[in-house]
Design a protein around this motif. Structure first.
Motif, mmCIF file in Angstrom:
data_model
loop_
_atom_site.group_PDB
_atom_site.id
_atom_site.type_symbol
_atom_site.label_atom_id
_atom_site.label_comp_id
_atom_site.label_asym_id
_atom_site.label_seq_id
_atom_site.Cartn_x
_atom_site.Cartn_y
_atom_site.Cartn_z
ATOM 1 N N GLY A 32 0.790 -1.225 0.000
ATOM 2 C CA GLY A 32 0.000 0.000 0.000
ATOM 3 C C GLY A 32 0.818 1.269 0.000
ATOM 4 N N ILE A 33 2.143 1.156 0.122
ATOM 5 C CA ILE A 33 3.038 2.311 0.174
ATOM 6 C C ILE A 33 3.830 2.400 -1.132
ATOM 7 C CG2 ILE A 33 5.067 3.295 1.315
ATOM 8 C CD1 ILE A 33 2.560 3.570 3.007
ATOM 9 N N SER A 34 3.915 3.604 -1.686
ATOM 10 C CA SER A 34 4.718 3.895 -2.878
ATOM 11 C C SER A 34 4.406 2.913 -4.004
ATOM 12 C CB SER A 34 6.207 3.935 -2.526
ATOM 13 O OG SER A 34 6.463 5.010 -1.635
ATOM 14 N N ASN A 35 5.346 2.050 -4.380
ATOM 15 C CA ASN A 35 5.169 1.202 -5.563
ATOM 16 C C ASN A 35 4.525 -0.148 -5.279
ATOM 17 O OD1 ASN A 35 6.637 2.963 -7.566
ATOM 18 N ND2 ASN A 35 8.318 2.598 -6.139
ATOM 19 N N SER A 36 4.183 -0.424 -4.038
ATOM 20 C CA SER A 36 3.546 -1.703 -3.697
ATOM 21 C C SER A 36 2.028 -1.522 -3.662
ATOM 22 C CB SER A 36 4.066 -2.231 -2.351
ATOM 23 O OG SER A 36 5.389 -2.682 -2.462
ATOM 24 N N ALA A 37 1.410 -1.732 -4.816
ATOM 25 C CA ALA A 37 -0.019 -1.452 -4.975
ATOM 26 C C ALA A 37 -0.879 -2.547 -4.358
ATOM 27 C CB ALA A 37 -0.352 -1.305 -6.462
ATOM 28 N N GLU B 279 -8.523 0.052 0.288
ATOM 29 C CA GLU B 279 -9.058 0.273 1.626
ATOM 30 C C GLU B 279 -8.647 -0.813 2.610
ATOM 31 O OE1 GLU B 279 -10.649 3.117 2.519
ATOM 32 O OE2 GLU B 279 -10.023 3.660 0.487
ATOM 33 N N GLN B 280 -7.836 -1.748 2.172
ATOM 34 C CA GLN B 280 -7.374 -2.799 3.080
ATOM 35 C C GLN B 280 -6.458 -2.204 4.147
ATOM 36 O OE1 GLN B 280 -4.136 -5.425 1.879
ATOM 37 N NE2 GLN B 280 -5.354 -7.199 2.489
ATOM 38 N N ASP B 281 -6.704 -2.552 5.410
ATOM 39 C CA ASP B 281 -5.828 -2.107 6.485
ATOM 40 C C ASP B 281 -4.514 -2.878 6.447
ATOM 41 O OD1 ASP B 281 -7.602 -0.233 7.468
ATOM 42 O OD2 ASP B 281 -8.516 -1.622 8.899
ATOM 43 N N SER B 282 -3.445 -2.198 6.832
ATOM 44 C CA SER B 282 -2.132 -2.825 6.943
ATOM 45 C C SER B 282 -1.946 -3.330 8.365
ATOM 46 C CB SER B 282 -1.030 -1.814 6.607
ATOM 47 O OG SER B 282 0.246 -2.371 6.817
ATOM 48 N N THR B 283 -1.536 -4.583 8.500
ATOM 49 C CA THR B 283 -1.263 -5.153 9.820
ATOM 50 C C THR B 283 0.160 -5.711 9.834
ATOM 51 O OG1 THR B 283 -1.999 -7.397 9.271
ATOM 52 C CG2 THR B 283 -3.693 -5.826 10.027
ATOM 53 N N PRO B 284 0.759 -5.790 11.010
ATOM 54 C CA PRO B 284 2.085 -6.407 11.089
ATOM 55 C C PRO B 284 2.101 -7.834 10.556
ATOM 56 C CG PRO B 284 1.637 -5.171 13.087
ATOM 57 C CD PRO B 284 0.356 -5.201 12.309
ATOM 58 N N GLU B 285 1.010 -8.568 10.775
ATOM 59 C CA GLU B 285 0.952 -9.954 10.304
ATOM 60 C C GLU B 285 0.991 -10.024 8.777
ATOM 61 O OE1 GLU B 285 -1.064 -9.778 14.340
ATOM 62 O OE2 GLU B 285 -1.142 -8.590 12.503
ATOM 63 N N HIS C 162 -8.953 12.361 9.767
ATOM 64 C CA HIS C 162 -10.217 12.290 9.016
ATOM 65 C C HIS C 162 -10.972 13.619 9.063
ATOM 66 C CE1 HIS C 162 -10.091 8.082 7.931
ATOM 67 N NE2 HIS C 162 -9.827 7.735 9.194
ATOM 68 N N ARG C 163 -10.826 14.346 10.161
ATOM 69 C CA ARG C 163 -11.561 15.597 10.329
ATOM 70 C C ARG C 163 -10.829 16.793 9.730
ATOM 71 N NH1 ARG C 163 -11.697 15.461 15.479
ATOM 72 N NH2 ARG C 163 -9.906 16.850 15.773
ATOM 73 N N MET D 112 2.090 12.317 -0.120
ATOM 74 C CA MET D 112 0.766 12.575 0.443
ATOM 75 C C MET D 112 -0.060 11.295 0.482
ATOM 76 S SD MET D 112 -1.324 14.577 1.884
ATOM 77 C CE MET D 112 -0.622 16.212 1.658
ATOM 78 N N ALA D 113 0.008 10.508 -0.586
ATOM 79 C CA ALA D 113 -0.721 9.239 -0.608
ATOM 80 C C ALA D 113 -0.221 8.304 0.486
ATOM 81 C CB ALA D 113 -0.582 8.577 -1.976
ATOM 82 N N ASN D 114 1.096 8.290 0.711
ATOM 83 C CA ASN D 114 1.652 7.461 1.780
ATOM 84 C C ASN D 114 1.205 7.954 3.157
ATOM 85 O OD1 ASN D 114 2.986 5.936 -0.144
ATOM 86 N ND2 ASN D 114 4.994 6.845 0.233
ATOM 87 N N ASN D 115 1.146 9.274 3.333
ATOM 88 C CA ASN D 115 0.654 9.843 4.589
ATOM 89 C C ASN D 115 -0.785 9.426 4.851
ATOM 90 O OD1 ASN D 115 3.054 11.188 5.150
ATOM 91 N ND2 ASN D 115 2.397 13.090 4.165
ATOM 92 N N VAL D 116 -1.608 9.519 3.829
ATOM 93 C CA VAL D 116 -3.011 9.122 3.961
ATOM 94 C C VAL D 116 -3.110 7.656 4.331
ATOM 95 C CG1 VAL D 116 -5.148 8.769 2.659
ATOM 96 C CG2 VAL D 116 -3.895 10.921 2.430
ATOM 97 N N ARG D 117 -2.322 6.843 3.657
ATOM 98 C CA ARG D 117 -2.317 5.405 3.940
ATOM 99 C C ARG D 117 -1.927 5.142 5.398
ATOM 100 N NH1 ARG D 117 -4.313 0.576 2.698
ATOM 101 N NH2 ARG D 117 -2.953 -1.035 3.514
#
Length: 268
Positions: A57-62, A67-73, A146-147, A182-187
């Protein structure tokens, strides 16, 4: 010179880079991407095969689902998949911040794949005695994002983490971020921060072996929440933390000295 790879895994298309020759060493962050590690990775590549990557979900890893959440697992399984892609049975791992949490999950889920994990200042807030207060801080940061947007969230993040106390650190980025940044920040704020900071390390798995787990801590990180989390994790593991030059980003500001300490730790 790095070679660039793309690996398809369930739900994502991972970008990773390989440079150097020698024992295999992953250098990982989260949300920090491969590009940010280049100077540090280049130093280590003189005597290691260094793998850096963009977390899902970051930079070049699409992602297939943005909307999938990133988890350590999930991130740990991605690292194991890259090892498979390289034909490697095991590797050393240096993880910074959220990448250190990825490393902790990697040891718990794939213990035979690691030789040594150096977990540098993992933000494992759930280990702190004031975990409930820390959790509320994280919730407030995400709600502010979000706000009120990224800048407001970064300002609160800097204060809650103690990063605003580091000499010369801005309360928020001084320059207008690129569209990718900015996209990475949002992610990070929308899909990663909660999952990373609420990860509870499996102490039994971390101490069972065969992987060796070393907690790294910056000599100048005393005001940071990650100093407290690193001390708390080391206490539970029953091993003293290893001091590294600088603060939370010491591998950037003191790259040569930091790499030298890392080599000594990996040599065991």
């Amino acid at each position: 010179m790095a070679t660039i790879h793309t690996l398809d895994v369930p739900g994502a298309h991972l970008h990773y880079e390989v440079r150097g020759a020698g024992p295999l060493l992953f250098v990982i962050g989260s949300p920090m991407d491969a590009a940010a590690f280049v100077p540090f990775a280049d130093l280590l590549a003189s005597d290691h095969t260094v793998v850096t990557l963009d977390p899902r979900g970051i930079s070049n890893s699409a992602l297939d689902d943005p909307e999938q959440d990133s988890t350590p697992e999930l991130r740990a399984d991605d690292v194991a998949a890259i090892m498979d892609d390289l034909g490697a049975e095991s590797a050393d791992v240096f993880g910074s911040s959220g990448g250190a949490v990825t490393g902790l999950a990697l040891v718990a889920r794939h213990p035979a794949r690691l030789r040594t994990l150096v977990a540098h200042e993992p933000p494992v807030l759930e280990l702190l005695p004031d975990a409930a207060e820390q959790r509320a801080w994280v919730d407030d940061i995400v709600e502010s994002f979000h706000r009120d947007g990224v800048e407001a969230a970064w300002t609160k993040f800097m204060v809650s983490s103690g990063l605003d106390q580091i000499e010369g650190a801005p309360a928020a980025p001084l320059e207008e971020p690129s569209s990718q940044a900015m996209a990475n920040n949002v992610r990070f704020f929308a899909h990663e921060l909660r999952g990373t900071t609420r990860y509870v390390p499996d102490i039994a798995a971390l101490t069972a072996g065969p992987a060796r787990v070393v907690v790294g801590i910056g000599v100048d990180s005393g005001n940071l929440s990650t100093y407290r989390t690193s001390v708390a994790l080391a206490e539970r593991l029953g091993t003293p933390p290893v001091e590294f030059p600088g603060d939370h980003g010491g591998f950037l500001a003191h790259a040569t000295e930091f790499a030298d300490v890392l080599r000594k730790v990996l040599a065991g």
